[in-house]
Scaffold this active site. Structure first.
Site, short mmCIF file in Angstrom:
data_model
loop_
_atom_site.label_atom_id
_atom_site.label_comp_id
_atom_site.label_asym_id
_atom_site.label_seq_id
_atom_site.Cartn_x
_atom_site.Cartn_y
_atom_site.Cartn_z
N CYS A 1 0.81 -1.22 0.00
CA CYS A 1 0.00 0.00 0.00
C CYS A 1 0.84 1.27 0.00
CB CYS A 1 -0.93 0.00 1.20
SG CYS A 1 -1.84 -1.54 1.39
N HIS B 1 -3.27 7.93 5.60
CA HIS B 1 -3.41 6.56 5.08
C HIS B 1 -4.85 6.11 5.31
CE1 HIS B 1 -2.32 2.69 3.65
NE2 HIS B 1 -2.36 2.09 4.82
N GLU C 1 -2.03 5.55 13.28
CA GLU C 1 -1.69 6.75 12.51
C GLU C 1 -2.00 8.01 13.33
OE1 GLU C 1 -2.08 8.62 8.02
OE2 GLU C 1 -3.50 7.07 8.65
N LYS D 1 -9.72 7.63 0.96
CA LYS D 1 -10.20 6.24 0.83
C LYS D 1 -11.67 6.11 1.20
CE LYS D 1 -5.68 4.04 1.60
NZ LYS D 1 -4.83 5.23 1.86
N HIS E 1 -9.57 1.65 -1.03
CA HIS E 1 -8.12 1.54 -0.88
C HIS E 1 -7.54 0.98 -2.17
CE1 HIS E 1 -4.19 0.93 0.46
NE2 HIS E 1 -4.40 0.34 1.63
N PHE F 1 1.49 -3.50 3.96
CA PHE F 1 1.81 -4.82 4.49
C PHE F 1 3.31 -5.06 4.34
CE2 PHE F 1 -2.54 -7.10 3.69
CZ PHE F 1 -3.11 -6.33 4.69
#
Length: 409
Positions: free
Chosen positions: A161, A300, A311, A333, A338, A397
């Protein structure tokens, strides 16, 4: 030290495939997440995503043969890159000074699945000779380089991501350190398939909510996972004097980049936010951020319980409590889903336009405050503001973290 600016933008997304419409729909809080049409409902356990609607690469200007010989993700990348280059008006006299940094988190999974089906039915001898070049994750960058005769550095990143945030940040440093004068930077993804959905679903990463307005809920107390999206975002980064000499339109200056790793877990973020904080801190330090400056953050903001909490903690640690509480934050998002490897670039574009347009796009469907996510996330309505610095965060990830900073110019 050489300065770097943004001179062109290109987008393919669930909301729109042109910058003006993309921005206007984000400002209006329009939800691009809809019921999935590309998969039969009985084949998938969740039914909403940020799909690119009615995709026709030829109508978007791609050569018919080139379109046929490329996976959907690479089609997105080439179209977005063409739009960005047209927007920039960039024409390089020395092709060795033009680079391409376009990545993908997953690559050509549509092609992989199609050829796997073919081999099961007909055998290996019937696999397409185009299978490998259509499937590999670096081919989009290769095709874009061919399209624009970009003979300089080419670095297709793969960091889940965080992919396209890293692509933009590394491109920024390459120009800053005189390895190129301009770089076509961004990312592309097209992974809305039963296989991908099944994989994310069984690992409990996807939201299982069953309406378009409840499936992607960044920073909301009801959040229950992310929602898949697809598309591409491309920015033209250019050395400032080079851009100024040709009279280029300049959107903003890119001025900071942070790159860290959680070294914690292969999917879960580090829960205390310290390594995410370090990425943000590095970007802000390089950008010369000073306490009291009004900052916009395109978070994010995936809508997963762990990520949004971590975050929030990272922003407070990086900026200090007072500046973090004054910051304007939103998650695109909530409207696009996403977009995995394309997310960073699509959201960097929002950050750049926020500085240029002096409007902060909202986080839609944010109705129930979470005490552990207690900053200002621009709920539901855009606000007019004049931030002087913007950051775009993306965490992937594998623990890869990226933050990219821009300044108004």
């Amino acid at each position: 030290m050489r300065r770097v600016v943004v001179t062109g933008l290109g987008v393919v997304s669930a909301l729109a495939n042109d910058i003006t419409s993309y921005w206007n729909k984000l400002v209006a809080g329009e939800n691009g997440i809809t019921r999935i049409t590309s998969c039969a409902e009985e084949d998938i356990p969740v039914h909403f995503a940020g799909e690119v609607k009615n995709w026709d690469p030829v109508a978007e200007g791609l050569d018919k043969t080139l379109a046929r010989r490329n996976d959907r993700y690479a089609q997105f990348a080439m179209v977005a890159a063409s739009k960005a280059m047209n927007d920039s008006g960039l024409q390089m006299e020395d092709p060795s000074r033009l680079g391409v940094y376009i990545g993908s988190g997953i690559g050509g999974i549509h092609t992989l699945i199609a050829e796997q089906d073919k081999i099961k039915e007909f055998g290996a001898s019937r696999v397409s000779p185009m299978f490998i070049p259509m499937m590999i994750g670096n081919i989009a960058a290769g095709h874009v380089a061919i399209m624009f005769n970009a003979q300089g550095p080419c670095l297709p990143t793969v960091t889940a991501c965080a992919t396209s945030s890293h692509a933009i940040g590394e491109a920024f440093h390459a120009i800053k350190n005189n390895y190129a004068d301009a770089i076509i930077a961004g990312g592309a993804e097209a992974a809305i398939t039963p296989l991908s959905i099944g994989g994310f679903y069984t690992m409990k990463a996807l939201s299982r909510n069953e309406t378009a307005d409840t499936v992607s809920l960044p920073f909301d107390a009801r959040r229950a996972g992310f929602t898949m999206g697809e598309g591409a975002g491309v920015l033209i980064l250019e050395e400032y004097e080079h851009a100024k000499a040709r009279g280029a339109h300049i959107y903003a200056e890119i001025c900071g980049y942070g790159n860290t790793c959680d070294a914690h877990h292969y999917t879960a973020p580090r829960p205390d936010g310290t390594t995410q904080c370090r990425a943000i801190t590095l970007a802000l330090q390089e950008a010369g951020f000073k306490s009291g400056e009004l900052l916009y953050c395109n978070a994010h903001g995936t809508g997963t319980p762990l990520n949004d909490k971590a975050e929030t903690m990272a922003l407070k640690m990086a900026m200090g409590e007072d500046d973090a509480r004054k910051a304007l934050i939103s998650s695109s998002k909530s409207m696009t889903g996403h977009c995995l490897g394309a997310a960073g670039a699509l959201e960097a574009i929002v950050s750049v336009l926020t500085l240029k347009k002096e409007i902060v796009t909202p986080t839609i469907n944010l109705l129930e405050a979470d005490p552990e996510c207690d900053l200002f996330y621009t709920p539901n309505q855009a606000v007019q503001a004049k931030p002087v610095i913007a950051i775009s965060n993306n965490f992937g990830f594998g623990g890869q973290n990226a933050s990219v900073a821009f300044r108004k110019i």
